[in-house]
Motif scaffolding. Sequence first.
Motif, PDB file in Angstrom:
ATOM      1  N   LEU A  41      85.759  59.128  81.687  1.00  0.00           N
ATOM      2  CA  LEU A  41      84.619  59.542  81.595  1.00  0.00           C
ATOM      3  C   LEU A  41      84.254  58.304  82.973  1.00  0.00           C
ATOM      4  O   LEU A  41      84.498  57.553  82.943  1.00  0.00           O
ATOM      5  CB  LEU A  41      84.430  58.861  80.150  1.00  0.00           C
ATOM      6  N   ILE A  42      83.161  58.996  83.783  1.00  0.00           N
ATOM      7  CA  ILE A  42      82.470  58.301  84.541  1.00  0.00           C
ATOM      8  C   ILE A  42      81.942  58.398  84.657  1.00  0.00           C
ATOM      9  O   ILE A  42      80.200  57.023  85.182  1.00  0.00           O
ATOM     10  CB  ILE A  42      82.756  58.837  85.444  1.00  0.00           C
ATOM     11  N   ASN A  43      80.769  58.844  83.510  1.00  0.00           N
ATOM     12  CA  ASN A  43      78.886  58.888  83.670  1.00  0.00           C
ATOM     13  C   ASN A  43      79.166  60.085  82.326  1.00  0.00           C
ATOM     14  O   ASN A  43      79.692  60.072  81.469  1.00  0.00           O
ATOM     15  CB  ASN A  43      78.479  59.730  84.601  1.00  0.00           C
ATOM     16  N   TYR A  44      77.997  60.185  81.761  1.00  0.00           N
ATOM     17  CA  TYR A  44      76.813  60.504  80.815  1.00  0.00           C
ATOM     18  C   TYR A  44      75.515  60.354  80.751  1.00  0.00           C
ATOM     19  O   TYR A  44      74.837  60.540  81.675  1.00  0.00           O
ATOM     20  CB  TYR A  44      77.606  59.823  79.413  1.00  0.00           C
TER      21      TYR A  44
ATOM     22  N   MET B  19      80.299  55.056  76.047  1.00  0.00           N
ATOM     23  CA  MET B  19      78.508  54.694  76.831  1.00  0.00           C
ATOM     24  C   MET B  19      78.610  53.755  77.517  1.00  0.00           C
ATOM     25  O   MET B  19      78.265  52.960  78.405  1.00  0.00           O
ATOM     26  CB  MET B  19      77.417  55.141  76.108  1.00  0.00           C
ATOM     27  N   LYS B  20      79.092  51.965  76.244  1.00  0.00           N
ATOM     28  CA  LYS B  20      78.952  50.946  76.928  1.00  0.00           C
ATOM     29  C   LYS B  20      79.975  50.235  77.875  1.00  0.00           C
ATOM     30  O   LYS B  20      79.127  49.331  78.633  1.00  0.00           O
ATOM     31  CB  LYS B  20      79.156  49.803  75.458  1.00  0.00           C
ATOM     32  N   LYS B  21      81.144  51.241  77.819  1.00  0.00           N
ATOM     33  CA  LYS B  21      82.576  51.252  78.700  1.00  0.00           C
ATOM     34  C   LYS B  21      81.604  51.266  80.422  1.00  0.00           C
ATOM     35  O   LYS B  21      81.946  50.908  81.507  1.00  0.00           O
ATOM     36  CB  LYS B  21      83.723  51.794  78.750  1.00  0.00           C
ATOM     37  N   ILE B  22      81.141  52.417  80.698  1.00  0.00           N
ATOM     38  CA  ILE B  22      80.675  53.550  81.367  1.00  0.00           C
ATOM     39  C   ILE B  22      79.653  52.475  81.628  1.00  0.00           C
ATOM     40  O   ILE B  22      79.119  52.410  83.367  1.00  0.00           O
ATOM     41  CB  ILE B  22      80.204  54.414  81.741  1.00  0.00           C
ATOM     42  N   ASP B  23      78.165  51.742  81.039  1.00  0.00           N
ATOM     43  CA  ASP B  23      77.602  50.885  81.600  1.00  0.00           C
ATOM     44  C   ASP B  23      77.506  49.907  82.463  1.00  0.00           C
ATOM     45  O   ASP B  23      77.526  49.599  83.511  1.00  0.00           O
ATOM     46  CB  ASP B  23      76.158  50.814  80.409  1.00  0.00           C
ATOM     47  N   GLN B  24      79.038  49.188  81.755  1.00  0.00           N
ATOM     48  CA  GLN B  24      79.627  48.552  82.211  1.00  0.00           C
ATOM     49  C   GLN B  24      80.367  48.202  83.817  1.00  0.00           C
ATOM     50  O   GLN B  24      80.186  47.248  84.878  1.00  0.00           O
ATOM     51  CB  GLN B  24      80.454  47.045  81.500  1.00  0.00           C
ATOM     52  N   LYS B  25      80.526  49.484  83.837  1.00  0.00           N
ATOM     53  CA  LYS B  25      81.091  49.670  85.304  1.00  0.00           C
ATOM     54  C   LYS B  25      80.286  49.872  86.550  1.00  0.00           C
ATOM     55  O   LYS B  25      80.260  49.719  87.123  1.00  0.00           O
ATOM     56  CB  LYS B  25      81.790  51.562  85.198  1.00  0.00           C
TER      57      LYS B  25
ATOM     58  N   THR C  81      84.637  67.813  68.571  1.00  0.00           N
ATOM     59  CA  THR C  81      84.160  67.300  67.963  1.00  0.00           C
ATOM     60  C   THR C  81      85.983  66.004  67.963  1.00  0.00           C
ATOM     61  O   THR C  81      86.771  65.638  66.998  1.00  0.00           O
ATOM     62  CB  THR C  81      84.871  67.775  66.248  1.00  0.00           C
ATOM     63  N   LYS C  82      86.584  66.925  68.887  1.00  0.00           N
ATOM     64  CA  LYS C  82      87.795  65.582  69.953  1.00  0.00           C
ATOM     65  C   LYS C  82      87.136  64.540  69.888  1.00  0.00           C
ATOM     66  O   LYS C  82      86.407  64.259  70.913  1.00  0.00           O
ATOM     67  CB  LYS C  82      88.430  66.069  70.801  1.00  0.00           C
ATOM     68  N   GLN C  83      88.510  62.954  70.132  1.00  0.00           N
ATOM     69  CA  GLN C  83      87.562  62.250  70.290  1.00  0.00           C
ATOM     70  C   GLN C  83      88.230  61.713  72.455  1.00  0.00           C
ATOM     71  O   GLN C  83      89.443  62.637  72.332  1.00  0.00           O
ATOM     72  CB  GLN C  83      88.459  60.605  69.822  1.00  0.00           C
ATOM     73  N   LEU C  84      87.343  62.052  73.462  1.00  0.00           N
ATOM     74  CA  LEU C  84      87.769  61.561  74.698  1.00  0.00           C
ATOM     75  C   LEU C  84      87.928  60.592  75.250  1.00  0.00           C
ATOM     76  O   LEU C  84      88.273  59.393  74.513  1.00  0.00           O
ATOM     77  CB  LEU C  84      86.433  62.359  75.211  1.00  0.00           C
ATOM     78  N   ASN C  85      89.608  60.798  75.994  1.00  0.00           N
ATOM     79  CA  ASN C  85      90.564  59.847  76.691  1.00  0.00           C
ATOM     80  C   ASN C  85      88.631  59.078  77.215  1.00  0.00           C
ATOM     81  O   ASN C  85      88.770  59.289  78.667  1.00  0.00           O
ATOM     82  CB  ASN C  85      90.689  60.008  77.273  1.00  0.00           C
TER      83      ASN C  85
ATOM     84  N   MET D 205      76.299  64.135  77.051  1.00  0.00           N
ATOM     85  CA  MET D 205      77.086  65.206  77.683  1.00  0.00           C
ATOM     86  C   MET D 205      77.876  64.048  78.525  1.00  0.00           C
ATOM     87  O   MET D 205      77.718  63.527  79.574  1.00  0.00           O
ATOM     88  CB  MET D 205      76.230  65.745  78.329  1.00  0.00           C
ATOM     89  N   PHE D 206      79.111  63.708  78.202  1.00  0.00           N
ATOM     90  CA  PHE D 206      79.780  62.958  78.821  1.00  0.00           C
ATOM     91  C   PHE D 206      80.299  64.319  80.508  1.00  0.00           C
ATOM     92  O   PHE D 206      80.740  64.629  80.176  1.00  0.00           O
ATOM     93  CB  PHE D 206      81.358  61.930  78.451  1.00  0.00           C
ATOM     94  N   ILE D 207      80.517  63.407  81.167  1.00  0.00           N
ATOM     95  CA  ILE D 207      81.231  63.622  83.133  1.00  0.00           C
ATOM     96  C   ILE D 207      82.558  63.362  82.892  1.00  0.00           C
ATOM     97  O   ILE D 207      82.589  61.718  83.020  1.00  0.00           O
ATOM     98  CB  ILE D 207      80.267  63.963  83.297  1.00  0.00           C
ATOM     99  N   THR D 208      83.627  63.912  82.837  1.00  0.00           N
ATOM    100  CA  THR D 208      85.217  63.026  83.093  1.00  0.00           C
ATOM    101  C   THR D 208      85.185  63.334  84.585  1.00  0.00           C
ATOM    102  O   THR D 208      84.483  63.869  85.675  1.00  0.00           O
ATOM    103  CB  THR D 208      85.432  64.582  82.527  1.00  0.00           C
ATOM    104  N   THR D 209      86.318  62.319  85.247  1.00  0.00           N
ATOM    105  CA  THR D 209      86.860  62.294  86.107  1.00  0.00           C
ATOM    106  C   THR D 209      87.270  63.515  87.357  1.00  0.00           C
ATOM    107  O   THR D 209      87.005  63.351  88.736  1.00  0.00           O
ATOM    108  CB  THR D 209      88.353  61.523  86.372  1.00  0.00           C
ATOM    109  N   LYS D 210      87.345  65.106  87.097  1.00  0.00           N
ATOM    110  CA  LYS D 210      88.010  65.919  87.260  1.00  0.00           C
ATOM    111  C   LYS D 210      86.049  67.135  87.170  1.00  0.00           C
ATOM    112  O   LYS D 210      85.929  68.082  88.052  1.00  0.00           O
ATOM    113  CB  LYS D 210      88.524  66.932  86.064  1.00  0.00           C
ATOM    114  N   GLY D 211      84.780  66.432  86.508  1.00  0.00           N
ATOM    115  CA  GLY D 211      84.146  66.962  86.701  1.00  0.00           C
ATOM    116  C   GLY D 211      83.416  67.776  85.752  1.00  0.00           C
ATOM    117  O   GLY D 211      82.283  68.562  85.381  1.00  0.00           O
TER     118      GLY D 211
END
Length: 97
Positions: free
Chosen positions: A49-52, A85-91, A41-45, A63-69
Amino acid sequence: MKLHAATILVIFWLGVFTVHMVKGSAGSQPMRNLSCVSLSTKQLNIRNLINYEKQQVPVNAIMFITTKGIRICVSPNQKWVQVAMKKIDQKRTTKGK
């Protein structure tokens, strides 16, 4: 005696071929190792996030995947999730160019 040895050799090769075929067909089907069963339920930074991955079974989740895996499951209905999700897609699209 030679016929007996030839029969054993043929049975051996058929066994090897059968095992190889079964292993190949089972191995060619991708299987997801991890799936979401509960949601955070927490909002993530978003910067971490590098992928989903989208998931619908057993629960509808992202399912978000962080820089630490680390993999963290969240509800796809939250506004911040859509933004992330939009930010990750833009990257992804800027890296592909």
